[in-house]
Design a protein around this motif. Sequence first.
Motif, PDB file in Angstrom:
ATOM      1  N   GLY A   1       4.262  -2.703   0.054  1.00  0.00           N
ATOM      2  CA  GLY A   1       3.263  -2.296  -0.519  1.00  0.00           C
ATOM      3  C   GLY A   1       2.881  -1.351  -0.095  1.00  0.00           C
TER       4      GLY A   1
ATOM      5  N   ASN B   1      -3.156 -11.307   0.438  1.00  0.00           N
ATOM      6  CA  ASN B   1      -4.067 -12.206  -0.148  1.00  0.00           C
ATOM      7  C   ASN B   1      -3.012 -13.812  -0.004  1.00  0.00           C
TER       8      ASN B   1
ATOM      9  N   TYR C   1      -1.732  -4.252  -9.703  1.00  0.00           N
ATOM     10  CA  TYR C   1      -2.195  -3.590 -11.271  1.00  0.00           C
ATOM     11  C   TYR C   1      -2.991  -3.983 -11.847  1.00  0.00           C
TER      12      TYR C   1
ATOM     13  N   ALA D   1      -3.035  -7.655   4.961  1.00  0.00           N
ATOM     14  CA  ALA D   1      -4.003  -6.892   3.853  1.00  0.00           C
ATOM     15  C   ALA D   1      -3.583  -7.307   2.914  1.00  0.00           C
TER      16      ALA D   1
ATOM     17  N   ASN E   1      -2.570   0.361  -3.763  1.00  0.00           N
ATOM     18  CA  ASN E   1      -4.482   1.017  -3.820  1.00  0.00           C
ATOM     19  C   ASN E   1      -3.980   0.529  -2.411  1.00  0.00           C
TER      20      ASN E   1
ATOM     21  N   THR F   1     -10.583  -1.589   1.211  1.00  0.00           N
ATOM     22  CA  THR F   1      -9.751  -3.054   1.534  1.00  0.00           C
ATOM     23  C   THR F   1      -9.254  -2.200   2.825  1.00  0.00           C
TER      24      THR F   1
ATOM     25  N   ASP G   1       7.898  -0.228  -1.375  1.00  0.00           N
ATOM     26  CA  ASP G   1       6.750  -1.144  -2.995  1.00  0.00           C
ATOM     27  C   ASP G   1       8.052  -1.841  -3.634  1.00  0.00           C
TER      28      ASP G   1
HETATM   29  P1  NAD Z   1      -1.646  -2.598  -6.236  1.00  0.00           P
HETATM   30  O1  NAD Z   1      -0.657  -3.146  -7.532  1.00  0.00           O
HETATM   31  O2  NAD Z   1      -2.321  -1.403  -6.207  1.00  0.00           O
HETATM   32  O3  NAD Z   1       0.495  -2.827  -5.066  1.00  0.00           O
HETATM   33  C1  NAD Z   1       0.657  -3.291  -4.582  1.00  0.00           C
HETATM   34  C2  NAD Z   1       2.156  -2.548  -4.542  1.00  0.00           C
HETATM   35  O4  NAD Z   1       3.430  -3.249  -3.694  1.00  0.00           O
HETATM   36  C3  NAD Z   1       2.857  -1.683  -5.116  1.00  0.00           C
HETATM   37  O5  NAD Z   1       2.999  -0.464  -4.458  1.00  0.00           O
HETATM   38  C4  NAD Z   1       4.201  -2.615  -5.761  1.00  0.00           C
HETATM   39  O6  NAD Z   1       5.577  -2.191  -5.510  1.00  0.00           O
HETATM   40  C5  NAD Z   1       4.168  -3.638  -4.700  1.00  0.00           C
HETATM   41  N1  NAD Z   1       5.065  -4.367  -4.712  1.00  0.00           N
HETATM   42  C6  NAD Z   1       5.551  -5.193  -5.080  1.00  0.00           C
HETATM   43  N2  NAD Z   1       5.744  -6.353  -5.161  1.00  0.00           N
HETATM   44  C7  NAD Z   1       6.493  -6.036  -4.421  1.00  0.00           C
HETATM   45  C8  NAD Z   1       7.321  -6.556  -3.287  1.00  0.00           C
HETATM   46  N3  NAD Z   1       8.232  -7.918  -3.651  1.00  0.00           N
HETATM   47  N4  NAD Z   1       7.832  -6.461  -1.962  1.00  0.00           N
HETATM   48  C9  NAD Z   1       6.980  -5.273  -1.660  1.00  0.00           C
HETATM   49  N5  NAD Z   1       6.976  -4.000  -1.943  1.00  0.00           N
HETATM   50  C10 NAD Z   1       5.855  -5.009  -3.454  1.00  0.00           C
HETATM   51  O7  NAD Z   1      -2.325  -4.384  -5.601  1.00  0.00           O
HETATM   52  P2  NAD Z   1      -2.949  -3.803  -4.053  1.00  0.00           P
HETATM   53  O8  NAD Z   1      -4.470  -4.291  -4.665  1.00  0.00           O
HETATM   54  O9  NAD Z   1      -3.056  -2.294  -3.373  1.00  0.00           O
HETATM   55  O10 NAD Z   1      -3.501  -5.023  -3.450  1.00  0.00           O
HETATM   56  C11 NAD Z   1      -1.934  -5.680  -2.841  1.00  0.00           C
HETATM   57  C12 NAD Z   1      -2.382  -7.077  -2.308  1.00  0.00           C
HETATM   58  O11 NAD Z   1      -3.994  -6.395  -1.203  1.00  0.00           O
HETATM   59  C13 NAD Z   1      -2.437  -7.986  -3.134  1.00  0.00           C
HETATM   60  O12 NAD Z   1      -2.625  -8.988  -2.780  1.00  0.00           O
HETATM   61  C14 NAD Z   1      -3.752  -8.039  -3.310  1.00  0.00           C
HETATM   62  O13 NAD Z   1      -4.783  -9.423  -4.254  1.00  0.00           O
HETATM   63  C15 NAD Z   1      -5.138  -7.484  -2.224  1.00  0.00           C
HETATM   64  N6  NAD Z   1      -6.525  -7.121  -2.186  1.00  0.00           N
HETATM   65  C16 NAD Z   1      -6.659  -6.573  -2.987  1.00  0.00           C
HETATM   66  C17 NAD Z   1      -7.696  -5.861  -2.591  1.00  0.00           C
HETATM   67  C18 NAD Z   1      -8.525  -4.282  -3.239  1.00  0.00           C
HETATM   68  O14 NAD Z   1      -9.428  -4.139  -3.799  1.00  0.00           O
HETATM   69  N7  NAD Z   1      -7.471  -3.698  -4.463  1.00  0.00           N
HETATM   70  C19 NAD Z   1      -8.863  -6.311  -1.990  1.00  0.00           C
HETATM   71  C20 NAD Z   1      -7.806  -7.580  -1.153  1.00  0.00           C
HETATM   72  C21 NAD Z   1      -7.128  -7.935  -1.617  1.00  0.00           C
END
Ligand code: NAD
Length: 445
Positions: A233, A332, A158, A330, A236, A201, A257
């Motif tokens: 999910g 953490n 977020y 994907a 991003n 990522t 999502d």
């Molecule tokens: P984001 O906020 O863009 O997306 C998160 C997604 O997860 C959204 O689609 C949301 O609707 C969904 N979501 C939330 N709660 C949920 C649930 N209970 N069940 C199913 N879906 C759910 O976040 P992001 O950047 O895509 O990050 C996602 C994961 O990847 C996190 O664990 C983050 O730590 C990890 N991560 C992100 C990056 C990065 O570059 N953004 C890098 C490494 C790891």
Amino acid sequence: MEHIKLKKSGVEDSNADTVVNINLDRALCRIAHIHKGIVEVLRYPKRAVTVTFPIEMDDSSVQVFKGYRVLHNNTLGPGKGGIRFHVDVDLDEVSSLATLMTWKCALIGVPFGGAKGGVICDPKELSHHELRRITRRFISELGENIGPYIDIPSPDLYTNEQTMSWVFDTYDVMHSGNNNRAVVTGKPVSLGGSVGRREATGRGVCYAARHFITKHMVPGLSSLDGARVAIQGFGNVGAVVAEQMHCMGAKIIALSDSQGGIIDNEGLDLAEVSAYKHEHGSLIGLPGTMSATNDALLEIDCDVLVPAALSRQIGAHNAQDVKAKLVVEAANAPVTPEGDRILASKGIQVLPDILANAGGVTVSYFEWLQNLENQQWELDEVNEKLLKKMNKAVDASVERLKQLTTEESEHSRDDFAYPLDLRTAGLAIALDKLVAVTEQRGIWP
Ligand code: NAD
């Protein structure tokens, strides 16, 4: 050879801090001759900052928010890690995610230590202006705890390019007269962001999965081409994984999502999915698809399952019902140690977070390098360098796994409570590097 014995926990590992420590011990008990005192240093964060600050809301009321920034380790370089905005942010989880960043940077080979931060808030309930004020005030409260050579934030749950622009602007106002672009990564390209960072990522996840699958270590799966993929999910990371895996020939049969999931066994049309999500703010209800709960999505019959949302999604409560051949982390820490144990007993491979999602920090490193030199690389150059890093880390982890497997055959299986897997192998590589560099630098004074 001396090995630490790790007892079975016997309880579900729901605490983030406990999970990190169990995983650390899983690697430690398999590495001979490691300097145990130095490993103890790596068990604790170097610094944890808690801040509380007031924000004037759009309706003129005042609300108090709490935020954290944890620097776990800076032996290899300045801290690096995301900032998340979520109601469930807590110090334990932020610390454990900072620790994961330390292992990740060491494994993928970027000169950073581990850090993480977050603010307890519900971004869905906040306006654009409230989010801007929260970001600015949070960064100003962190003061000198962040900086281009101290600790460098990036996007996470977020938070996005807009959030990172506010982070940069706040720091720049506080440190005028310098080139401050390298204080934060994941910025818009027009503000010194790297091309390819937003997708990095997800793209890295796909590179790692594709390369790993070619090693014939996943029974019944020899290519991503034609593989049936389910992704939890659609943010991003998840959305880019879907798009990239589709480009690699995979069929995306399920997505979710926070509100639930959709399934189409013939393969989802991603353009339709994105348009529907954009219009309705949810995936549920897309014509021609079946709806599913988030729990059901994890148990769907597929080749590759990609948790790309929250931590601790697959554990003692549901790992037995996972039907995928390969789980690619994907997100953490989506799989708990108990989850690992159960998946391994079912012959399901897990590509661990510290390897699979390291593409984000890798291109963040590229962005930092470009910012220090005021350069702008081409997309091909970024992706080519990313591909090399991901493939090299997969090769090294698989080699280390083979080596540890040979060593383990000299021991009784009862010596080890958890299975030997890629997580343990990747962590062993990271620990070797961190301990060696700590010894080279020497303990201060
Ligand atoms: P984001 O906020 O863009 O997306 C998160 C997604 O997860 C959204 O689609 C949301 O609707 C969904 N979501 C939330 N709660 C949920 C649930 N209970 N069940 C199913 N879906 C759910 O976040 P992001 O950047 O895509 O990050 C996602 C994961 O990847 C996190 O664990 C983050 O730590 C990890 N991560 C992100 C990056 C990065 O570059 N953004 C890098 C490494 C790891």
